[in-house]
Design a protein around this motif. Structure first.
Motif, PDB file in Angstrom:
ATOM      1  N   GLU A 192       0.831  -1.213   0.000  1.00 27.65           N
ATOM      2  CA  GLU A 192       0.000   0.000   0.000  1.00 27.65           C
ATOM      3  C   GLU A 192       0.865   1.262   0.000  1.00 27.65           C
ATOM      4  OE1 GLU A 192      -2.128   2.319  -0.818  1.00 27.65           O
ATOM      5  OE2 GLU A 192      -3.476   0.602  -0.485  1.00 27.65           O
ATOM      6  N   PRO A 193       1.135   1.818  -1.188  1.00 25.78           N
ATOM      7  CA  PRO A 193       1.987   3.009  -1.277  1.00 25.78           C
ATOM      8  C   PRO A 193       1.386   4.262  -0.643  1.00 25.78           C
ATOM      9  CG  PRO A 193       1.060   2.464  -3.425  1.00 25.78           C
ATOM     10  CD  PRO A 193       0.737   1.324  -2.517  1.00 25.78           C
ATOM     11  N   LEU A 194       0.088   4.250  -0.351  1.00 29.07           N
ATOM     12  CA  LEU A 194      -0.528   5.422   0.291  1.00 29.07           C
ATOM     13  C   LEU A 194       0.222   5.807   1.557  1.00 29.07           C
ATOM     14  CD1 LEU A 194      -3.211   7.268   0.113  1.00 29.07           C
ATOM     15  CD2 LEU A 194      -3.976   5.835   2.025  1.00 29.07           C
ATOM     16  N   PHE A 195       0.744   4.806   2.271  1.00 28.81           N
ATOM     17  CA  PHE A 195       1.387   5.076   3.551  1.00 28.81           C
ATOM     18  C   PHE A 195       2.743   5.754   3.393  1.00 28.81           C
ATOM     19  CE2 PHE A 195      -1.528   1.502   4.637  1.00 28.81           C
ATOM     20  CZ  PHE A 195      -2.386   2.256   5.421  1.00 28.81           C
ATOM     21  N   ASP A 196       3.230   5.862   2.175  1.00 26.41           N
ATOM     22  CA  ASP A 196       4.436   6.653   1.934  1.00 26.41           C
ATOM     23  C   ASP A 196       4.196   8.125   2.239  1.00 26.41           C
ATOM     24  OD1 ASP A 196       5.600   4.307   1.051  1.00 26.41           O
ATOM     25  OD2 ASP A 196       5.400   4.785  -1.073  1.00 26.41           O
ATOM     26  N   LEU A 197       2.929   8.539   2.256  1.00 27.65           N
ATOM     27  CA  LEU A 197       2.572   9.935   2.542  1.00 27.65           C
ATOM     28  C   LEU A 197       2.569  10.243   4.037  1.00 27.65           C
ATOM     29  CD1 LEU A 197      -0.392  10.309  -0.002  1.00 27.65           C
ATOM     30  CD2 LEU A 197       1.959  11.122  -0.285  1.00 27.65           C
ATOM     31  N   PHE A 198       2.692   9.204   4.870  1.00 27.07           N
ATOM     32  CA  PHE A 198       2.602   9.380   6.321  1.00 27.07           C
ATOM     33  C   PHE A 198       3.992   9.595   6.910  1.00 27.07           C
ATOM     34  CE2 PHE A 198      -1.439   7.907   5.259  1.00 27.07           C
ATOM     35  CZ  PHE A 198      -2.290   7.865   6.348  1.00 27.07           C
ATOM     36  N   LYS A 199       4.067  10.489   7.882  1.00 26.22           N
ATOM     37  CA  LYS A 199       5.338  10.755   8.553  1.00 26.22           C
ATOM     38  C   LYS A 199       5.720   9.631   9.505  1.00 26.22           C
ATOM     39  CE  LYS A 199       5.125  15.813   8.309  1.00 26.22           C
ATOM     40  NZ  LYS A 199       6.396  15.957   7.557  1.00 26.22           N
ATOM     41  N   ASP A 200       4.733   8.999  10.121  1.00 25.07           N
ATOM     42  CA  ASP A 200       5.007   7.905  11.053  1.00 25.07           C
ATOM     43  C   ASP A 200       3.698   7.150  11.274  1.00 25.07           C
ATOM     44  OD1 ASP A 200       6.258   6.219  12.825  1.00 25.07           O
ATOM     45  OD2 ASP A 200       6.587   7.717  14.396  1.00 25.07           O
ATOM     46  N   ILE A 201       3.816   5.860  11.567  1.00 27.43           N
ATOM     47  CA  ILE A 201       2.644   5.031  11.866  1.00 27.43           C
ATOM     48  C   ILE A 201       2.971   4.187  13.093  1.00 27.43           C
ATOM     49  CG2 ILE A 201       1.071   3.239  11.043  1.00 27.43           C
ATOM     50  CD1 ILE A 201       1.716   4.173   8.168  1.00 27.43           C
ATOM     51  N   VAL A 202       2.169   4.333  14.131  1.00 30.75           N
ATOM     52  CA  VAL A 202       2.318   3.539  15.347  1.00 30.75           C
ATOM     53  C   VAL A 202       1.436   2.302  15.214  1.00 30.75           C
ATOM     54  CG1 VAL A 202       1.916   3.472  17.840  1.00 30.75           C
ATOM     55  CG2 VAL A 202       2.919   5.510  16.792  1.00 30.75           C
ATOM     56  N   VAL A 203       2.055   1.125  15.321  1.00 27.39           N
ATOM     57  CA  VAL A 203       1.375  -0.156  15.100  1.00 27.39           C
ATOM     58  C   VAL A 203       1.299  -0.905  16.434  1.00 27.39           C
ATOM     59  CG1 VAL A 203       1.492  -2.354  13.855  1.00 27.39           C
ATOM     60  CG2 VAL A 203       2.221  -0.229  12.722  1.00 27.39           C
ATOM     61  N   SER A 204       0.095  -1.271  16.829  1.00 27.06           N
ATOM     62  CA  SER A 204      -0.111  -1.851  18.160  1.00 27.06           C
ATOM     63  C   SER A 204       0.702  -3.125  18.369  1.00 27.06           C
ATOM     64  CB  SER A 204      -1.597  -2.136  18.383  1.00 27.06           C
ATOM     65  OG  SER A 204      -2.054  -3.149  17.485  1.00 27.06           O
ATOM     66  N   GLY A 205       0.738  -3.982  17.363  1.00 27.10           N
ATOM     67  CA  GLY A 205       1.445  -5.248  17.520  1.00 27.10           C
ATOM     68  C   GLY A 205       2.926  -5.071  17.770  1.00 27.10           C
ATOM     69  N   THR A 206       3.497  -4.033  17.195  1.00 24.94           N
ATOM     70  CA  THR A 206       4.912  -3.735  17.413  1.00 24.94           C
ATOM     71  C   THR A 206       5.135  -3.196  18.819  1.00 24.94           C
ATOM     72  OG1 THR A 206       5.188  -3.257  15.064  1.00 24.94           O
ATOM     73  CG2 THR A 206       6.873  -2.398  16.553  1.00 24.94           C
ATOM     74  N   GLU A 207       4.210  -2.334  19.270  1.00 25.36           N
ATOM     75  CA  GLU A 207       4.341  -1.706  20.589  1.00 25.36           C
ATOM     76  C   GLU A 207       3.845  -2.598  21.719  1.00 25.36           C
ATOM     77  OE1 GLU A 207       6.042   0.927  20.603  1.00 25.36           O
ATOM     78  OE2 GLU A 207       5.952   1.312  18.442  1.00 25.36           O
ATOM     79  N   LYS A 208       3.112  -3.656  21.353  1.00 28.99           N
ATOM     80  CA  LYS A 208       2.543  -4.599  22.325  1.00 28.99           C
ATOM     81  C   LYS A 208       1.568  -3.927  23.300  1.00 28.99           C
ATOM     82  CE  LYS A 208       6.035  -8.195  21.894  1.00 28.99           C
ATOM     83  NZ  LYS A 208       6.397  -7.749  20.534  1.00 28.99           N
ATOM     84  N   CYS A 209       0.815  -2.998  22.750  1.00 33.34           N
ATOM     85  CA  CYS A 209      -0.311  -2.389  23.468  1.00 33.34           C
ATOM     86  C   CYS A 209      -1.253  -1.845  22.406  1.00 33.34           C
ATOM     87  CB  CYS A 209       0.147  -1.295  24.429  1.00 33.34           C
ATOM     88  SG  CYS A 209       1.108   0.026  23.661  1.00 33.34           S
ATOM     89  N   ALA A 210      -2.537  -1.839  22.718  1.00 32.85           N
ATOM     90  CA  ALA A 210      -3.531  -1.527  21.697  1.00 32.85           C
ATOM     91  C   ALA A 210      -4.522  -0.483  22.175  1.00 32.85           C
ATOM     92  CB  ALA A 210      -4.275  -2.808  21.286  1.00 32.85           C
ATOM     93  N   LYS A 211      -5.165   0.169  21.210  1.00 35.57           N
ATOM     94  CA  LYS A 211      -6.282   1.070  21.512  1.00 35.57           C
ATOM     95  C   LYS A 211      -7.421   0.236  22.090  1.00 35.57           C
ATOM     96  CE  LYS A 211      -6.407   2.030  17.162  1.00 35.57           C
ATOM     97  NZ  LYS A 211      -6.844   2.512  15.845  1.00 35.57           N
ATOM     98  N   PRO A 212      -8.206   0.758  23.014  1.00 31.65           N
ATOM     99  CA  PRO A 212      -8.183   2.138  23.511  1.00 31.65           C
ATOM    100  C   PRO A 212      -7.336   2.351  24.768  1.00 31.65           C
ATOM    101  CG  PRO A 212     -10.170   1.072  24.274  1.00 31.65           C
ATOM    102  CD  PRO A 212      -9.420   0.039  23.462  1.00 31.65           C
ATOM    103  N   GLY A 213      -6.414   1.455  25.054  1.00 26.08           N
ATOM    104  CA  GLY A 213      -5.557   1.637  26.222  1.00 26.08           C
ATOM    105  C   GLY A 213      -4.724   2.903  26.111  1.00 26.08           C
ATOM    106  N   PRO A 214      -4.487   3.604  27.209  1.00 24.90           N
ATOM    107  CA  PRO A 214      -3.803   4.897  27.143  1.00 24.90           C
ATOM    108  C   PRO A 214      -2.352   4.825  26.685  1.00 24.90           C
ATOM    109  CG  PRO A 214      -4.103   4.231  29.430  1.00 24.90           C
ATOM    110  CD  PRO A 214      -4.905   3.276  28.594  1.00 24.90           C
ATOM    111  N   ARG A 215      -1.679   3.684  26.905  1.00 25.57           N
ATOM    112  CA  ARG A 215      -0.243   3.611  26.624  1.00 25.57           C
ATOM    113  C   ARG A 215       0.069   3.867  25.152  1.00 25.57           C
ATOM    114  NH1 ARG A 215       4.513   5.175  27.246  1.00 25.57           N
ATOM    115  NH2 ARG A 215       6.159   3.734  26.618  1.00 25.57           N
ATOM    116  N   ILE A 216      -0.759   3.346  24.242  1.00 29.32           N
ATOM    117  CA  ILE A 216      -0.438   3.508  22.824  1.00 29.32           C
ATOM    118  C   ILE A 216      -0.601   4.964  22.387  1.00 29.32           C
ATOM    119  CG2 ILE A 216      -2.733   2.968  21.859  1.00 29.32           C
ATOM    120  CD1 ILE A 216      -1.101   1.259  19.745  1.00 29.32           C
ATOM    121  N   TYR A 217      -1.490   5.712  23.039  1.00 25.03           N
ATOM    122  CA  TYR A 217      -1.637   7.141  22.737  1.00 25.03           C
ATOM    123  C   TYR A 217      -0.414   7.915  23.259  1.00 25.03           C
ATOM    124  CZ  TYR A 217      -6.490   5.891  21.717  1.00 25.03           C
ATOM    125  OH  TYR A 217      -7.617   5.313  21.192  1.00 25.03           O
TER     126      TYR A 217
END
Length: 206
Positions: A127-152
């Motif tokens: 998906e080349p659309l994401f080349d337009l994004f400065k950064d993407i936070v991915v829950s699986g990488t961070e090992k925490c997910a929305k709506p938990g406060p840690r990922i925010y």
């Protein structure tokens, strides 16, 4: 004078905001009976079970457990891992065009998604659309997910933009509520037309 609390950057969820996602899109190819497909996605490969991967659990841990529970569907469960991209029918109508308009107008774009790390690694290059994004936070990488406060918290630190200047677009009200609790602006996504009106109202499009 400009509003000091006006959003200046947009943060997008991915699934069901930018891309469609439906487990049936894969399993209807593997199971001929529509009723059995519904039973399968309700009881075997379910969105709730899938969410464990969003939270950072490895497929190597998840898969053997599920196959042991449903041995007759071992091949289907393996297909979930090997053919995950086939659960994505395509883009959400109109959303990609909005992203491109925002990028063309110089609005900083970010992502905050509940997405398994392994699945993201397989999907992101398609998906080349994401080349337009400065950064993407991915829950699986961070090992925490929305709506938990840690990922925010992680997103705020990574993006480097004050919460009051972030506008978050997500299809789940609880995820927007969690963002608003931290001082973000939020929009519960229903369709591209309503999103466009929201962005215009904040002076981000137009």
């Amino acid at each position: 004078m400009s509003d000091p609390h006006r959003p200046t950057a947009v943060v997008f969820d991915v699934g069901r905001v930018l891309i469609q996602w439906d487990l049936r899109h894969l399993f209807a190819k593997l199971i001929g009976d529509p009723q059995e497909v519904e039973w399968f996605v309700t009881n075997v490969v379910t969105e709730k079970w899938h969410h464990q991967h969003d939270e950072g659990r490895a497929l190597a841990d998840m898969m053997p457990e599920r196959i042991a529970q449903f041995p007759d569907y071992a091949a289907h469960i393996r297909a979930y891992a090997s053919r995950f991209n086939e659960t994505i029918p395509g883009p959400v109508p109109g959303s990609h065009e909005i992203v491109r308009q925002l990028a063309a107008q110089g609005v900083p774009l970010f992502g905050l998604t509940n997405f398994g790390e392994e699945f993201w690694a397989g999907f992101r290059p398609t998906e080349p659309l994401f080349d337009l994004f400065k950064d993407i936070v991915v829950s699986g990488t961070e090992k925490c997910a929305k709506p938990g406060p840690r990922i925010y918290e992680i997103a705020e630190a990574r993006f480097g933009i004050a919460p009051q200047h972030l506008l978050f677009i997500d299809d789940k009200a609880e995820n927007i509520a969690a963002a608003r609790a931290r001082g973000w602006h939020g929009h519960v996504f229903e369709d591209a037309a309503r999103l466009e009106q929201c962005l215009e109202g904040h002076g981000l499009l137009g």
